[in-house]
Design a protein around this motif. Structure first.
Motif, mmCIF file in Angstrom:
data_model
loop_
_atom_site.group_PDB
_atom_site.id
_atom_site.type_symbol
_atom_site.label_atom_id
_atom_site.label_comp_id
_atom_site.label_asym_id
_atom_site.label_seq_id
_atom_site.Cartn_x
_atom_site.Cartn_y
_atom_site.Cartn_z
ATOM 1 N N ALA A 60 0.863 -1.188 0.000
ATOM 2 C CA ALA A 60 0.000 0.000 0.000
ATOM 3 C C ALA A 60 0.900 1.239 0.000
ATOM 4 N N ARG A 148 -15.754 -2.410 -3.098
ATOM 5 C CA ARG A 148 -15.321 -2.518 -1.704
ATOM 6 C C ARG A 148 -16.532 -2.742 -0.815
ATOM 7 N N ILE A 161 -8.478 4.996 12.787
ATOM 8 C CA ILE A 161 -7.985 4.169 11.673
ATOM 9 C C ILE A 161 -8.803 2.869 11.523
ATOM 10 N N HIS A 195 -13.332 -6.362 -2.805
ATOM 11 C CA HIS A 195 -12.339 -5.670 -1.983
ATOM 12 C C HIS A 195 -12.913 -5.361 -0.607
ATOM 13 N N MET A 197 -11.385 -3.467 3.390
ATOM 14 C CA MET A 197 -10.267 -2.958 4.212
ATOM 15 C C MET A 197 -10.920 -2.473 5.494
ATOM 16 N N SER A 200 -6.624 -0.540 10.422
ATOM 17 C CA SER A 200 -5.156 -0.570 10.352
ATOM 18 C C SER A 200 -4.558 -0.773 11.743
ATOM 19 N N GLY A 238 -3.728 -3.684 7.067
ATOM 20 C CA GLY A 238 -4.118 -3.725 8.473
ATOM 21 C C GLY A 238 -3.148 -4.432 9.394
ATOM 22 N N PHE A 239 -2.091 -5.010 8.838
ATOM 23 C CA PHE A 239 -1.123 -5.772 9.642
ATOM 24 C C PHE A 239 -0.376 -4.826 10.583
ATOM 25 N N PRO A 278 -0.655 -4.807 2.548
ATOM 26 C CA PRO A 278 -0.148 -4.116 3.735
ATOM 27 C C PRO A 278 0.729 -2.920 3.374
ATOM 28 N N GLY A 279 0.689 -1.918 4.212
ATOM 29 C CA GLY A 279 1.602 -0.782 4.091
ATOM 30 C C GLY A 279 2.547 -0.790 5.278
ATOM 31 N N ARG A 315 1.804 11.370 13.708
ATOM 32 C CA ARG A 315 1.050 10.271 14.341
ATOM 33 C C ARG A 315 0.762 10.490 15.833
ATOM 34 N N TYR A 375 3.702 6.040 7.334
ATOM 35 C CA TYR A 375 2.866 7.178 7.710
ATOM 36 C C TYR A 375 3.661 8.214 8.514
ATOM 37 N N MET A 379 3.021 11.706 5.801
ATOM 38 C CA MET A 379 2.021 12.647 6.337
ATOM 39 C C MET A 379 2.678 13.968 6.769
HETATM 40 N N1 LLP Z 1 -5.375 -0.725 1.595
HETATM 41 C C1 LLP Z 1 -6.224 0.301 1.738
HETATM 42 C C2 LLP Z 1 -7.374 0.427 0.838
HETATM 43 C C3 LLP Z 1 -6.002 1.254 2.768
HETATM 44 O O1 LLP Z 1 -6.839 2.277 2.911
HETATM 45 C C4 LLP Z 1 -4.883 1.113 3.615
HETATM 46 C C5 LLP Z 1 -4.629 2.072 4.686
HETATM 47 C C6 LLP Z 1 -4.008 0.022 3.400
HETATM 48 C C7 LLP Z 1 -4.299 -0.880 2.390
HETATM 49 C C8 LLP Z 1 -2.776 -0.192 4.213
HETATM 50 O O2 LLP Z 1 -3.064 -0.382 5.547
HETATM 51 P P1 LLP Z 1 -1.920 -0.849 6.578
HETATM 52 O O3 LLP Z 1 -1.453 -2.198 6.126
HETATM 53 O O4 LLP Z 1 -0.825 0.128 6.516
HETATM 54 O O5 LLP Z 1 -2.619 -0.895 7.863
HETATM 55 N N2 LLP Z 1 -2.202 7.015 8.888
HETATM 56 C C9 LLP Z 1 -2.577 5.898 9.738
HETATM 57 C C10 LLP Z 1 -2.922 4.667 8.933
HETATM 58 C C11 LLP Z 1 -4.080 4.875 7.993
HETATM 59 C C12 LLP Z 1 -4.325 3.697 7.091
HETATM 60 C C13 LLP Z 1 -5.252 4.040 5.982
HETATM 61 N N3 LLP Z 1 -5.427 3.013 5.004
HETATM 62 C C14 LLP Z 1 -1.467 5.648 10.764
HETATM 63 O O6 LLP Z 1 -0.497 6.408 10.796
HETATM 64 O O7 LLP Z 1 -1.570 4.735 11.581
#
Ligand code: LLP
Length: 420
Positions: A60, A148, A161, A195, A197, A200, A238-239, A278-279, A315, A375, A379
């Motif tokens: 992501a 989605r 989140i 899809h 989501m 997070s 979300g991981f 995952p991001g 954050r 992030y 950000m």
């Molecule tokens: N896919 C979609 C459609 C998303 O909206 C997101 C994150 C991800 C994947 C990746 O999610 P992750 O694996 O990173 O949880 N700024 C916040 C996090 C916001 C996440 C938004 N969407 C922070 O600093 O915790």
């Protein structure tokens, strides 16, 4: 294999490396470890492939869109794809060599320009709503259409989140999602994805299997209802990663074993590709902020001001998120003081830590703010007239500047000034 969540001690305890980064590039600087990124990717990918018949890993891009870091990921995992939320992210994903077949566009309230860009890239689109699809249809049709779903209550490290359940701006409810696919079928679409989501920063491995179960239940009943077959089911990101010592790392072995059991339960053969995007997990603990103490104040409380604050590391202020702050070098051995750690922004909300027991910080000390890879820079803003920080990659003995610090002139480079 589970994530190595130890701080980046090979970098943080290497005094000449750290002082070299400060001397060459100044502070504040975001520093990343190439090795940690590689470990994160290969660990996750391995657990995924062991337990899932048919899976795809996307990064992501919103977590950190530095193209050099994305290149490091792609070199470590050539099949890696990218989940992009905007034309900007999509452009970078393609530029670093992401193949169309491995890129997905997941927008939100996309403009016609956004949709035109995604269509011209020829990538599948995860539509956030029926109206997103209708807006796109005016311009052109992607070959594969995915919606989605908001499957019900979501989960996240902070309320801000959580991206499913009541009062979220994302997705289509279970009641309405059949209509979305029906509309696309009436338009002649033949290939579909699904899809979701839900949030997070999730550290509970079992939750992923539970969520997969409820989404596959929706998917299979839609397949029966509509007589379609999903090519892919994209379960989002979300991981979570642990941000403090009391949190345990996510057990990704258990996670994918659980998800594998669920997918096998629903699909004995001809399983759709299970996608995760995952991001945070891939880059979060691979980066820290190197920052200097610019001043201290002894008052009713002890304040230490850093050269980074909420403007460029948001954050803690946005979510009340905890990040470890580690004084480096000789500062590490001083007596502790309860410290209010702040930045330089003219707002009283500018707190990176409140009442934190830290060795007594002094002007000129260097500190690392850990787990800032995801992030963090993504950000950052120029609020209060501060140019954006530098970014540096450490790869073995090689230290490379991967984003130059902005200059004061950059603050006005796009401004029509003076007018006329
Ligand atoms: N896919 C979609 C459609 C998303 O909206 C997101 C994150 C991800 C994947 C990746 O999610 P992750 O694996 O990173 O949880 N700024 C916040 C996090 C916001 C996440 C938004 N969407 C922070 O600093 O915790």
């Amino acid at each position: 294999m589970n994530q190595n969540t130890a701080p980046l001690t090979d970098i943080l305890e290497n005094e000449s490396l750290i002082t070299g980064i400060r001397r060459r590039f100044g502070t504040p600087t975001y520093v990343y470890s190439a090795d940690r990124i590689r470990e994160n990717i290969s660990g996750l990918r391995q657990n995924m492939t062991v337990h899932l018949q048919n899976s795809q890993l996307l990064y992501a891009v919103k977590a950190n869109m530095n193209p050099v870091l994305m290149q490091v990921m792609l070199d470590a995992e050539p099949e890696l794809g990218f989940d992009c939320s905007s034309p900007g992210e999509l452009k970078i994903a393609r530029e670093v060599g992401g193949k169309e077949a491995h890129i997905i566009f997941s927008g939100n309230y996309e403009s016609p320009e956004d949709l035109k860009y995604a269509l011209s890239a020829g990538v599948p689109i995860n539509f956030d709503d029926i109206t997103s699809y209708q807006r796109c249809r005016e311009i052109g049709m992607p070959e594969v259409i995915s919606f989605r779903v908001n499957p019900g209550e979501g989960k996240g490290a902070f309320p801000g989140i959580v991206t499913a359940g009541d009062d979220v701006k994302f997705g289509i409810s279970r009641e309405k999602i059949g209509d979305a696919y029906r509309m696309a079928m009436d338009d002649g679409v033949k290939q579909f994805g699904l899809h979701t989501m839900v949030g997070s920063g999730i550290l509970d491995a079992d939750y992923f299997a539970w969520n997969c179960d409820r989404v596959l239940e929706i998917a299979t009943s839609l397949e029966q209802e509509l007589g379609i077959h999903f090519e892919f089911i994209d379960l989002g990101g979300g991981f979570g990663i642990p941000y403090n010592e009391n949190e345990s790392p996510l057990n990704t072995e258990k996670l994918f074993a659980g998800v594998g059991e669920i997918t096998d339960k629903y699909y004995t053969a001809d399983s759709p590709t299970i996608i995760y995007e995952p991001g945070r997990y891939l880059i979060g603990d691979a980066g820290f902020v190197l920052t200097s103490v610019t001043g201290t104040k002894e008052d009713e409380q002890y304040y230490a001001g850093l050269d980074i604050g909420m403007n460029q590391f948001l954050r803690p202020v946005l979510y009340n998120a905890y990040h470890r702050i580690i004084p480096l070098g000789k500062a590490a051995h001083r007596e502790t003081r309860r410290t209010q750690v702040t930045g330089q922004v003219c707002e009283n909300t500018d707190r990176l830590a409140r009442d934190r027991a830290l060795p007594k910080l002094q002007t000129g000390d260097l500190c690392a703010i850990l787990d800032a890879g995801a992030y963090g820079f993504a950000m950052a803003s120029q609020y209060n007239g501060r140019p954006l920080p530098a970014e540096v990659l450490v790869d073995g003995d090689t230290v490379s500047l991967i984003r130059q610090r902005e200059s004061l002139d950059d603050l006005t480079k796009n401004v029509a000034y003076p007018l006329g």
